[in-house]
Design an enzyme around this catalytic site. Structure first.
Site, PDB file in Angstrom:
ATOM      1  CD  GLN A  80      82.998  45.587  30.640  1.00  0.00           C
ATOM      2  OE1 GLN A  80      82.208  46.032  29.806  1.00  0.00           O
ATOM      3  NE2 GLN A  80      82.766  44.479  31.301  1.00  0.00           N
ATOM      4  CD1 TRP A  92      87.437  43.789  38.088  1.00  0.00           C
ATOM      5  CD2 TRP A  92      85.236  43.828  38.499  1.00  0.00           C
ATOM      6  NE1 TRP A  92      87.158  42.786  38.978  1.00  0.00           N
ATOM      7  CE2 TRP A  92      85.818  42.785  39.254  1.00  0.00           C
ATOM      8  CE3 TRP A  92      83.867  44.039  38.607  1.00  0.00           C
ATOM      9  CZ2 TRP A  92      85.070  41.950  40.088  1.00  0.00           C
ATOM     10  CZ3 TRP A  92      83.118  43.213  39.441  1.00  0.00           C
ATOM     11  CH2 TRP A  92      83.717  42.178  40.162  1.00  0.00           C
ATOM     12  CG  HIS A 103      78.894  51.974  36.858  1.00  0.00           C
ATOM     13  ND1 HIS A 103      79.578  50.794  36.660  1.00  0.00           N
ATOM     14  CD2 HIS A 103      79.522  52.904  36.085  1.00  0.00           C
ATOM     15  CE1 HIS A 103      80.565  51.002  35.796  1.00  0.00           C
ATOM     16  NE2 HIS A 103      80.566  52.273  35.443  1.00  0.00           N
ATOM     17  CD  GLU A 134      83.724  54.839  41.974  1.00  0.00           C
ATOM     18  OE1 GLU A 134      84.425  54.136  41.208  1.00  0.00           O
ATOM     19  OE2 GLU A 134      82.555  54.552  42.279  1.00  0.00           O
ATOM     20  CB  ALA A 166      93.502  57.190  42.285  1.00  0.00           C
ATOM     21  CD  GLU A 173      82.567  54.538  27.111  1.00  0.00           C
ATOM     22  OE1 GLU A 173      82.384  55.138  28.173  1.00  0.00           O
ATOM     23  OE2 GLU A 173      83.422  53.658  26.964  1.00  0.00           O
ATOM     24  CB  SER A 184      85.815  57.742  36.725  1.00  0.00           C
ATOM     25  OG  SER A 184      85.607  56.600  35.990  1.00  0.00           O
ATOM     26  CG  LEU A 185      89.475  54.555  34.092  1.00  0.00           C
ATOM     27  CD1 LEU A 185      89.623  53.646  32.876  1.00  0.00           C
ATOM     28  CD2 LEU A 185      90.033  53.842  35.327  1.00  0.00           C
ATOM     29  NE  ARG A 232      81.748  57.915  36.215  1.00  0.00           N
ATOM     30  CZ  ARG A 232      82.111  56.906  35.410  1.00  0.00           C
ATOM     31  NH1 ARG A 232      83.142  57.018  34.608  1.00  0.00           N
ATOM     32  NH2 ARG A 232      81.421  55.782  35.412  1.00  0.00           N
ATOM     33  CG  HIS A 257      76.807  51.000  33.366  1.00  0.00           C
ATOM     34  ND1 HIS A 257      76.201  50.437  32.264  1.00  0.00           N
ATOM     35  CD2 HIS A 257      77.990  51.478  32.925  1.00  0.00           C
ATOM     36  CE1 HIS A 257      76.999  50.558  31.218  1.00  0.00           C
ATOM     37  NE2 HIS A 257      78.092  51.190  31.585  1.00  0.00           N
ATOM     38  CB  SER A 296      96.831  48.755  44.924  1.00  0.00           C
ATOM     39  OG  SER A 296      95.910  47.722  45.248  1.00  0.00           O
ATOM     40  N   GLY A 297      94.380  50.902  43.125  1.00  0.00           N
ATOM     41  CA  GLY A 297      93.764  51.070  41.804  1.00  0.00           C
ATOM     42  C   GLY A 297      94.532  52.142  41.043  1.00  0.00           C
ATOM     43  NE  ARG A 314      77.576  55.298  32.015  1.00  0.00           N
ATOM     44  CZ  ARG A 314      78.838  55.032  32.303  1.00  0.00           C
ATOM     45  NH1 ARG A 314      79.265  55.108  33.544  1.00  0.00           N
ATOM     46  NH2 ARG A 314      79.669  54.700  31.349  1.00  0.00           N
TER      47      ARG A 314
HETATM   48  P1  FAD Z   1      89.816  51.327  42.670  1.00  0.00           P
HETATM   49  O1  FAD Z   1      90.377  50.986  41.366  1.00  0.00           O
HETATM   50  O2  FAD Z   1      88.504  50.743  43.020  1.00  0.00           O
HETATM   51  O3  FAD Z   1      90.860  50.880  43.769  1.00  0.00           O
HETATM   52  C1  FAD Z   1      90.544  50.996  45.145  1.00  0.00           C
HETATM   53  C2  FAD Z   1      91.629  50.317  45.937  1.00  0.00           C
HETATM   54  O4  FAD Z   1      91.473  50.597  47.325  1.00  0.00           O
HETATM   55  C3  FAD Z   1      91.605  48.801  45.823  1.00  0.00           C
HETATM   56  O5  FAD Z   1      92.942  48.368  45.749  1.00  0.00           O
HETATM   57  C4  FAD Z   1      90.993  48.352  47.161  1.00  0.00           C
HETATM   58  O6  FAD Z   1      91.354  47.084  47.582  1.00  0.00           O
HETATM   59  C5  FAD Z   1      91.579  49.407  48.076  1.00  0.00           C
HETATM   60  N1  FAD Z   1      90.857  49.596  49.339  1.00  0.00           N
HETATM   61  C6  FAD Z   1      89.551  49.912  49.508  1.00  0.00           C
HETATM   62  N2  FAD Z   1      89.284  50.023  50.827  1.00  0.00           N
HETATM   63  C7  FAD Z   1      90.452  49.782  51.497  1.00  0.00           C
HETATM   64  C8  FAD Z   1      90.822  49.736  52.851  1.00  0.00           C
HETATM   65  N3  FAD Z   1      89.945  49.940  53.841  1.00  0.00           N
HETATM   66  N4  FAD Z   1      92.108  49.449  53.166  1.00  0.00           N
HETATM   67  C9  FAD Z   1      93.026  49.192  52.195  1.00  0.00           C
HETATM   68  N5  FAD Z   1      92.715  49.209  50.881  1.00  0.00           N
HETATM   69  C10 FAD Z   1      91.449  49.507  50.535  1.00  0.00           C
HETATM   70  N6  FAD Z   1      85.641  54.348  34.473  1.00  0.00           N
HETATM   71  C11 FAD Z   1      86.136  54.859  33.323  1.00  0.00           C
HETATM   72  O7  FAD Z   1      86.623  55.998  33.294  1.00  0.00           O
HETATM   73  N7  FAD Z   1      86.118  54.095  32.194  1.00  0.00           N
HETATM   74  C12 FAD Z   1      85.616  52.835  32.157  1.00  0.00           C
HETATM   75  O8  FAD Z   1      85.647  52.188  31.122  1.00  0.00           O
HETATM   76  C13 FAD Z   1      85.075  52.301  33.350  1.00  0.00           C
HETATM   77  N8  FAD Z   1      84.529  51.062  33.369  1.00  0.00           N
HETATM   78  C14 FAD Z   1      84.113  50.532  34.550  1.00  0.00           C
HETATM   79  C15 FAD Z   1      83.636  49.222  34.583  1.00  0.00           C
HETATM   80  C16 FAD Z   1      83.274  48.636  35.778  1.00  0.00           C
HETATM   81  C17 FAD Z   1      82.762  47.227  35.803  1.00  0.00           C
HETATM   82  C18 FAD Z   1      83.372  49.386  36.976  1.00  0.00           C
HETATM   83  C19 FAD Z   1      83.007  48.768  38.286  1.00  0.00           C
HETATM   84  C20 FAD Z   1      83.824  50.696  36.950  1.00  0.00           C
HETATM   85  C21 FAD Z   1      84.192  51.280  35.742  1.00  0.00           C
HETATM   86  N9  FAD Z   1      84.653  52.588  35.686  1.00  0.00           N
HETATM   87  C22 FAD Z   1      85.133  53.095  34.514  1.00  0.00           C
HETATM   88  C23 FAD Z   1      84.866  53.350  36.915  1.00  0.00           C
HETATM   89  C24 FAD Z   1      86.354  53.256  37.277  1.00  0.00           C
HETATM   90  O9  FAD Z   1      86.816  51.962  36.992  1.00  0.00           O
HETATM   91  C25 FAD Z   1      86.612  53.551  38.719  1.00  0.00           C
HETATM   92  O10 FAD Z   1      85.956  54.729  39.107  1.00  0.00           O
HETATM   93  C26 FAD Z   1      88.104  53.724  38.954  1.00  0.00           C
HETATM   94  O11 FAD Z   1      88.799  52.599  38.478  1.00  0.00           O
HETATM   95  C27 FAD Z   1      88.381  53.915  40.427  1.00  0.00           C
HETATM   96  O12 FAD Z   1      89.762  53.899  40.617  1.00  0.00           O
HETATM   97  P2  FAD Z   1      90.322  54.113  42.066  1.00  0.00           P
HETATM   98  O13 FAD Z   1      91.805  54.048  41.981  1.00  0.00           O
HETATM   99  O14 FAD Z   1      89.718  55.307  42.662  1.00  0.00           O
HETATM  100  O15 FAD Z   1      89.739  52.881  42.908  1.00  0.00           O
HETATM  101  C1  SIN Z   2      81.559  51.261  30.388  1.00  0.00           C
HETATM  102  O1  SIN Z   2      82.438  50.663  29.774  1.00  0.00           O
HETATM  103  O2  SIN Z   2      80.385  51.311  30.033  1.00  0.00           O
HETATM  104  C2  SIN Z   2      81.924  51.937  31.659  1.00  0.00           C
HETATM  105  C3  SIN Z   2      82.433  53.270  31.378  1.00  0.00           C
HETATM  106  C4  SIN Z   2      82.432  54.120  32.606  1.00  0.00           C
HETATM  107  O3  SIN Z   2      81.926  53.738  33.649  1.00  0.00           O
HETATM  108  O4  SIN Z   2      82.930  55.241  32.497  1.00  0.00           O
END
Ligand code: FAD
Ligand code: SIN
Length: 533
Positions: free
Chosen positions: A48, A46, A347, A371, A17, A117, A387-388, A382, A240, A14-15, A286
């Site tokens: 930023q 998380w 990261h 991700e 994607a 950035e 990534s968002l 990257r 990072h 529930s991120g 990076r």
């Molecule tokens: P996530 O948002 O991580 O969501 C994964 C989901 O899957 C969660 O709900 C989790 O509980 C669930 N899950 C995992 N395993 C299981 C399982 N076995 N069963 C059920 N559920 C499960 N990227 C940018 O583009 N810009 C930014 O500014 C940026 N800043 C960042 C700052 C930080 C501190 C971090 C850690 C990352 C940052 N990134 C940034 C990277 C970016 O946030 C992530 O790559 C992106 O949010 C991933 O989204 P997602 O939907 O793939 O996964």
């Molecule tokens: C950050 O805010 O530095 C993270 C950005 C990213 O991971 O893309």
């Protein structure tokens, strides 16, 4: 044994994607989102710095494409980069329609305040102060929670996919459902579905020091691998450069946007060292900044370097970075007056489950976005804040293709194979899980980190083989718990990172090895592919 629960479409995670895809799919289908903790527990929450897209008259699609390709060091898929970048502005509009807010800007060049950035030649990062991810997660989650065709199941940890092969069904291998552990009652439930989106995020927890939240244990990568999908480019783990260094702070990121607003990197003795490493200095890609800091730390023996933004006006710093300001202040660091001690930390996983341009893996009807996926956008490194954008671009593509699949795919049979519990007994040895978990993360940090070598990789390989044997035996002998599920996945992912890194006998992007310090386009200008035999 009760019948499996049935949905047209299952989303794991529930991120950004998972939520974006679920909202798109709910226009046509009944959707269930499984998430292993609370719905907002995600890396998305998380994030930023923000989300990259061409939203200014000062910027061009060509520039964003060129920056992404340059940072990706020859391994990006150019068609994917172009498609994602070109769809960027429309995808941002979709986020706005779902109720996401971004900081407004000077309307002469852009309606948004755009950050800068590392690796970007232009200002192009839309943000909501320094907590963009929390704003995106809030808006998408509230839409999904209110949607009549979306069921959100919190506390369900996906354990393994069920494929047609495993279910003994004819035809090419396709996904037909999954097993998930209900973390409240400890029972494994079966879910049947016509399409599945893997949106489980990254695997930062495979390293001792990471910016990632606890959920990032590589579950989706390991599950897809076990189901027969190909994983690509697992050696490209992004570190990072600037994670807060403080004895009681774990994992707090200091956004690259701080350097985008003039933040300066200095050694403890006050030297600004980045000019010695790259002409873009603090805004170099990076991988370059992380290696430069690693190099400074090794040469000086210091525990951290410094990031200083105190030359900017205090009011600006507090308003632009309220989250970072408050958090640092809670550790006794006033960033408007003094530099912030920082170190690199794991990261982002650029590799993952390989998909085609529609987001489908090579197990039919199994899609991957965010991700967990390796789509070809990032290549060997990257570009910040891509990534968002990638998460929503591939959630969107996967939703289009999934919709077509729903028309042609029958509901899977109710008789999914039962969950095999083996000779499980209640586990009293949580200490074994904790010990193995700690061991993996530590040797990954020491042997498979920012700078690698053949010898270190070989040491890591020997250790992970032993641990994998032990964990597999343990896994099948005891009732599974969320910790054990994560440990098994973490060990699988660690093994894949080590294997991929050992195969790449060159240095490129995020993979740097002392034994092969040059880039070798003759032999290695290709993806590293791993598939279970
Ligand atoms: P996530 O948002 O991580 O969501 C994964 C989901 O899957 C969660 O709900 C989790 O509980 C669930 N899950 C995992 N395993 C299981 C399982 N076995 N069963 C059920 N559920 C499960 N990227 C940018 O583009 N810009 C930014 O500014 C940026 N800043 C960042 C700052 C930080 C501190 C971090 C850690 C990352 C940052 N990134 C940034 C990277 C970016 O946030 C992530 O790559 C992106 O949010 C991933 O989204 P997602 O939907 O793939 O996964
Ligand atoms: C950050 O805010 O530095 C993270 C950005 C990213 O991971 O893309």
């Amino acid at each position: 044994m009760t019948n499996p629960r049935q949905f047209d479409c299952l989303v794991i995670g529930s991120g950004i994607a998972g939520l974006f895809y679920a909202l798109r799919m709910a226009e046509h289908a009944e959707v269930a989102i499984l998430t292993k903790k609370q719905a907002a527990d995600s890396a998305t929450n998380w994030a930023q710095g923000g989300i990259a897209a061409v939203m200014s008259t000062d910027d061009t699609l060509e520039d964003h494409v060129a920056d992404t390709l340059r940072v990706g060091c020859g391994l990006c898929r150019e068609d994917v980069v172009k498609s994602v970048v070109e769809r960027g502005p429309k995808l941002i509009e979709a986020l706005l329609k779902y109720g996401v807010h971004f900081d407004p800007g000077d309307t002469k060049t852009s309606a948004f305040d755009l950050g800068r950035e590392g690796g970007h030649s232009k200002r192009r990062i839309l943000h909501w102060r320094d907590a963009t991810g929390a704003e995106i997660e809030r808006a998408l989650l509230s839409q999904a929670a209110a949607h009549p065709r979306i069921t959100i199941l919190e506390g369900f940890c996906a354990v393994d996919l069920v494929t047609s092969r495993k279910a003994g069904l004819p035809g090419p291998n396709r996904v037909v459902g999954l097993y998930a552990l209900d973390t409240e009652n400890g029972q494994v439930e079966r879910f049947a579905s016509r399409v599945v989106l893997m949106a489980t995020g990254g695997a930062g927890k495979v390293y001792l020091y990471t910016t990632n939240p606890d959920i990032a244990s590589g579950d989706g990568m390991a599950m897809a691998y076990r189901a027969g999908a190909t994983l690509a480019n697992m050696e490209f783990f992004q570190f990072h450069p600037t994670c807060l260094f403080h004895p009681t702070a774990t994992r707090f990121l200091i956004s690259e946007a701080v350097r985008g607003e003039g933040g300066r990197l200095m050694s403890q003795s006050g030297e600004r060292f980045m000019a010695r490493h790259h002409e873009m200095e603090e805004l170099a890609p990076r991988d370059v900044v992380a290696r430069a800091i690693d190099d400074e730390l090794k040469r000086s023996g210091d525990e951290s370097v410094l990031l200083d933004i105190s030359h900017r006006e205090a009011a600006f710093v507090r308003e632009r970075f309220p989250n970072i300001y408050e958090r640092c202040l809670s550790f006794g660091i006033d960033i408007t007056r003094e530099p912030i001690p920082v170190v690199p930390a794991a990261h982002y996983c650029c590799g993952g489950v390989r998909t085609d341009s529609r987001g489908e893996t090579d197990v039919a009807n199994l899609f991957a976005a965010g991700e967990v996926a390796c789509t070809g956008l990032h290549g060997a490194n990257r570009l910040a804040s891509n990534s968002l954008l990638e998460g929503i671009a591939f959630a969107d593509s996967a939703a289009r293709e999934s919709t077509a699949r729903l028309r042609e795919t029958p509901l899977p049979p109710e008789s999914l194979p039962p969950w095999e519990e083996g000779t499980a007994t209640e586990s009293e040895e949580a200490v074994v899980v904790a010990q193995n978990w700690d061991e993996i993360r530590r040797f990954m940090w020491n042997y498979v980190g920012i700078v690698r070598s053949d010898k270190r990789l070989e040491r890591a390989r020997r250790r992970i083989e032993l641990l994998n044997e032990e964990i597999t035996e343990y896994y099948w002998n005891f009732h599974i718990t969320p910790d054990l599920v994560e440990l098994r996945n973490l060990a699988t992912v660690a093994g894949l990172v080590i294997e991929a890194a050992s195969m790449r006998k060159e240095s490129r992007g995020l993979h740097y090895t002392l034994d092969h310090p040059e880039r070798d386009d003759v032999h290695f200008a290709r993806d590293t592919l791993l598939r279970r035999t």
